[in-house]
Design a protein around this motif. Structure first.
Motif, short mmCIF file in Angstrom:
data_model
loop_
_atom_site.label_atom_id
_atom_site.label_comp_id
_atom_site.label_asym_id
_atom_site.label_seq_id
_atom_site.Cartn_x
_atom_site.Cartn_y
_atom_site.Cartn_z
N TYR A 19 0.94 -1.29 -0.12
CA TYR A 19 0.12 -0.04 -0.04
C TYR A 19 1.04 1.12 0.00
N VAL A 20 2.04 1.28 0.51
CA VAL A 20 2.92 2.50 0.77
C VAL A 20 3.62 2.55 -0.58
N CYS A 21 4.10 1.69 -1.01
CA CYS A 21 4.92 1.77 -2.34
C CYS A 21 3.96 1.55 -3.50
N GLY A 22 2.96 1.17 -3.72
CA GLY A 22 2.15 1.08 -4.71
C GLY A 22 1.95 2.17 -5.45
N PRO A 23 1.40 3.48 -5.07
CA PRO A 23 1.26 4.37 -5.73
C PRO A 23 2.19 5.08 -6.50
N MET A 24 3.64 4.99 -5.81
CA MET A 24 4.63 5.46 -6.58
C MET A 24 4.93 4.54 -7.80
N MET A 25 5.06 3.22 -7.44
CA MET A 25 5.44 2.11 -8.51
C MET A 25 4.46 2.28 -9.54
N ILE A 26 3.36 2.73 -9.59
CA ILE A 26 2.41 2.53 -10.71
C ILE A 26 2.71 3.73 -11.42
N VAL A 27 2.93 5.13 -10.62
CA VAL A 27 3.10 6.23 -11.38
C VAL A 27 4.37 6.16 -12.26
N GLY A 28 5.39 5.48 -11.42
CA GLY A 28 6.56 5.27 -12.29
C GLY A 28 6.28 4.40 -13.76
N LEU A 29 5.89 3.31 -13.36
CA LEU A 29 5.44 2.56 -14.60
C LEU A 29 4.64 3.07 -15.58
N GLY A 30 3.66 4.20 -15.39
CA GLY A 30 2.89 4.65 -16.22
C GLY A 30 3.72 5.51 -17.18
N VAL A 31 4.55 6.49 -16.24
CA VAL A 31 5.38 7.39 -17.00
C VAL A 31 6.59 6.72 -17.93
N GLY A 32 6.85 5.63 -17.30
CA GLY A 32 8.00 5.04 -18.05
C GLY A 32 7.25 4.54 -19.49
N VAL A 33 6.09 4.14 -19.44
CA VAL A 33 5.55 3.52 -20.59
C VAL A 33 4.95 4.50 -21.53
N ALA A 34 4.53 5.72 -20.94
CA ALA A 34 4.45 6.72 -21.84
C ALA A 34 5.64 7.33 -22.58
N ILE A 35 6.61 7.51 -21.85
CA ILE A 35 7.87 8.09 -22.34
C ILE A 35 8.37 6.82 -23.39
N GLY A 36 8.20 5.77 -22.94
CA GLY A 36 8.66 4.90 -23.98
C GLY A 36 8.05 4.57 -25.38
N LEU A 37 6.53 4.97 -25.26
CA LEU A 37 5.80 5.05 -26.61
C LEU A 37 6.15 6.33 -27.18
N ILE A 38 6.61 7.35 -26.55
CA ILE A 38 6.65 8.23 -27.20
C ILE A 38 8.11 8.32 -28.09
#
Length: 87
Positions: A19-38
């Motif tokens: 629960y503590v690490c989840g939000p940061m990990m999800i945001v990091g994953l989302g940003v990484g995928v978005a930048i990778g797609l770009i």
């Protein structure tokens, strides 16, 4: 402390960690995928391009979820302390 009690404390600790690490990990994953797609769409293959946006997004998420994380960790510590005092 018996074996099942130890497993309960460990399970509670792992759930709190998720629960503590989840939000940061999800945001990091989302940003990484978005930048990778770009990067794939523009054919820019710069490896360091993803780090700055990801670090900034994780930092903003950390600052926004800090009260939530603090209350979760304080609750976990209170539960552990209650077990220590009771047993």
């Amino acid at each position: 402390m018996t074996g099942p009690e130890v497993l309960d404390v460990a399970r509670d600790g792992v759930v709190t960690l998720i629960y503590v690490c989840g939000p940061m990990m999800i945001v990091g994953l989302g940003v990484g995928v978005a930048i990778g797609l770009i990067q794939a769409l523009t054919q820019i293959q710069e490896m360091t391009l993803v780090f700055v946006p990801k670090i900034m997004a994780i930092f903003v998420t950390f600052m926004l979820t800090l009260p939530f994380m603090g209350s979760l960790m304080a609750g976990y510590m209170n539960r552990v302390a209650e077990r220590i005092i009771a047993g």
